[in-house]
Design an enzyme around this catalytic site. Structure first.
Site, PDB file in Angstrom:
ATOM      1  N   ASP A 123      -3.315 -13.060   4.005  1.00  0.00           N
ATOM      2  CA  ASP A 123      -4.645 -12.484   4.129  1.00  0.00           C
ATOM      3  C   ASP A 123      -4.858 -12.270   5.623  1.00  0.00           C
ATOM      4  OD1 ASP A 123      -7.357 -12.041   4.490  1.00  0.00           O
ATOM      5  OD2 ASP A 123      -7.994 -13.541   3.020  1.00  0.00           O
ATOM      6  N   TYR A 181     -15.244   3.365   7.939  1.00  0.00           N
ATOM      7  CA  TYR A 181     -13.794   3.445   8.145  1.00  0.00           C
ATOM      8  C   TYR A 181     -13.499   4.077   9.506  1.00  0.00           C
ATOM      9  CZ  TYR A 181      -8.906   4.791   7.273  1.00  0.00           C
ATOM     10  OH  TYR A 181      -7.541   4.953   7.350  1.00  0.00           O
ATOM     11  N   GLY A 228       0.801  -1.218   0.000  1.00  0.00           N
ATOM     12  CA  GLY A 228       0.000   0.000   0.000  1.00  0.00           C
ATOM     13  C   GLY A 228       0.833   1.266   0.000  1.00  0.00           C
ATOM     14  N   GLN A 229       0.145   2.396   0.129  1.00  0.00           N
ATOM     15  CA  GLN A 229       0.811   3.694   0.021  1.00  0.00           C
ATOM     16  C   GLN A 229       1.887   3.882   1.091  1.00  0.00           C
ATOM     17  OE1 GLN A 229      -1.502   7.141   1.028  1.00  0.00           O
ATOM     18  NE2 GLN A 229      -0.366   8.505  -0.321  1.00  0.00           N
ATOM     19  N   ASP A 247       1.497  -9.104   1.921  1.00  0.00           N
ATOM     20  CA  ASP A 247       0.244  -8.551   1.413  1.00  0.00           C
ATOM     21  C   ASP A 247      -0.625  -9.699   0.951  1.00  0.00           C
ATOM     22  OD1 ASP A 247      -1.729  -6.674   0.331  1.00  0.00           O
ATOM     23  OD2 ASP A 247      -0.114  -5.221   0.377  1.00  0.00           O
ATOM     24  N   ILE A 248      -1.864  -9.375   0.586  1.00  0.00           N
ATOM     25  CA  ILE A 248      -2.824 -10.418   0.221  1.00  0.00           C
ATOM     26  C   ILE A 248      -2.510 -11.038  -1.138  1.00  0.00           C
ATOM     27  CG2 ILE A 248      -4.490  -8.839  -0.867  1.00  0.00           C
ATOM     28  CD1 ILE A 248      -6.696 -10.568   0.568  1.00  0.00           C
TER      29      ILE A 248
END
Length: 317
Positions: free
Chosen positions: A54, A143, A12-13, A35-36
Site C-alpha cells: 500500500d 487528478y 494496472g494498465q 500492488d495493494i
C-alpha cells in the site's frame, strides 16, 4: 542504468505490460512487482517476485526496497482521472501521499525514480494546440492537481536532495493486454473490444473532442528509453510531453470501420468525462523529449488499429 527495479501499481494498465517487458530485458528476479492486493494476472505473480504494498505505507515501501536492494522505483500506483473526480480526498491521499513516500524512500536509499504525469496536468487556460513543454498548468480536476503537484515535488527532490527523478506526461494509453482503470480516454480502448464483440459502441465522449493518444508499446518504450538516458542531457526531467497521435471519436471509429465494415457507433456523452476531456489539450509538442532522450513513437492510428484488432481477435476468440 537500471539493475534492480521495484514497480508499484504493477497490476494496472501500464504495470501489467511493463513488468513483463522489464523481466525480459533485465531478468525476472530483478523486477519486483507490487500492488495493494494480489494480482489476478498469474503471469505477473509467477514470473518473478511480487509484494503487497500500500503506497500510503512508506515503511513498507522502504522494507521492500531494502529486501531486494532496488536501485530504481517505477511508481505507477494512483487513482485515475474519472475515478479521482469521484473521490478527491482518496485521490490526494494515494497520488500525493504515495509519491511523497516513494521519494522519501528513494532519498534514503539512493534510488532513481520514474513516475508518470499526464496531459491532465494541463487545464482550460493552457494553449490547446501544440501545447509547449513549459506552459500554464492550471488543471480543473483533482487528478490534474495531483499530477502538477507531483511534477513539482519530484523537481524539488531532485534539486534539494539530488534524487534522480524522471517522468513523462502520458496522453491517453491504448492497450490490448489490460483494461484501463477509470480514465477519461478509456473509450479509445473499449471501442476496439466492442467492435469485435458487439459490432456496436456507445461513446461517452462527444464527436469533435480531440485528445492525444499513444499505443502501449510506445508508452513502455518511453519509460525504458528515458530511464536509460544520460542524466546530464535531461533539462526537464519532470515531466516530458510525449505523444503519438491525436483523434476524436469519429476518427477512431472510421479507422476501425475499414477493418469491421458493419461496425456502428452512437453517442451517450458522460458530462463528467466530457468536461475533463474539454479541459485537456488537443495536441502536445513533444520536441523536448525527442531532443533530450530520443523519444520516437512507432505507431500511428492506422498501424495501432490494425495491431489492436489482430491481437483482440485472437484474445477474444
Amino acid at each position: 542504468m537500471m539493475k534492480r527495479i521495484l514497480v508499484t501499481g504493477a497490476s494496472g494498465q501500464i504495470g501489467t505490460e511493463l513488468v513483463s517487458m522489464l523481466r525480459n530485458n533485465y531478468g525476472k528476479d530483478n523486477i519486483v512487482a507490487s500492488d495493494i492486493k494480489p494480482s489476478k494476472d498469474s503471469k505477473i505473480v509467477n514470473s518473478g517476485p511480487f509484494e503487497i504494498i500500500d503506497v500510503t505505507d512508506g515503511r513498507k515501501i522502504g522494507e521492500v526496497v531494502k529486501k531486494y536492494k532496488a536501485d530504481t522505483i517505477i511508481h505507477l500506483a494512483s487513482l485515475l482521472s474519472a475515478v479521482a473526480e469521484g473521490n478527491p480526498t482518496l485521490a490526494w491521499t494515494i497520488n500525493m501521499g504515495g509519491l511523497f513516500n516513494v521519494l522519501e524512500v528513494a532519498r534514503e536509499n539512493k534510488c532513481v525514480v520514474f513516475t508518470p504525469s499526464s496531459i491532465a496536468a494541463f487545464g482550460p487556460s493552457t494553449p490547446q494546440d501544440h501545447t509547449p513543454q513549459d506552459t500554464i498548468q492550471r488543471p480543473t480536476t483533482m487528478y490534474g492537481v495531483t499530477k502538477v503537484s507531483g511534477e513539482i515535488l519530484c523537481d524539488y527532490y531532485h534539486k534539494k536532495y539530488g534524487v534522480d527523478t524522471r517522468g513523462v506526461r502520458y496522453p491517453g494509453l491504448i492497450s490490448h493486454a489490460a483494461l484501463p482503470g477509470g480514465g477519461t480516454t478509456d473509450y479509445a480502448v473499449h471501442i476496439y473490444y466492442d467492435a469485435i464483440k458487439n459490432k456496436k459502441f456507445e461513446c461517452n465522449i462527444q464527436k469533435g473532442t480531440y485528445m492525444d493518444m499513444m499505443y502501449m508499446p510506445d508508452a513502455l518504450d518511453a519509460i525504458v528509453k528515458l530511464m536509460e538516458a544520460d542524466p546530464s542531457k535531461l533539462k526537464h526531467r519532470n515531466a516530458f510531453n510525449i505523444t503519438a497521435m491525436q483523434f476524436d471519436p469519429e476518427g477512431i471509429y472510421n479507422e476501425i470501420k475499414k477493418h469491421v465494415p458493419n461496425f456502428q457507433m452512437e453517442y451517450k456523452v458522460d458530462p463528467v468525462k466530457q468536461a475533463i476531456a474539454e479541459s485537456w489539450p488537443n495536441s502536445l509538442d513533444a520536441s523536448c523529449a525527442k531532443e533530450e532522450w530520443g523519444f520516437n513513437p512507432k505507431y500511428d492510428l492506422s498501424s495501432m488499429t490494425k495491431d489492436m484488432l489482430d491481437k483482440l481477435n485472437k484474445k477474444l476468440k
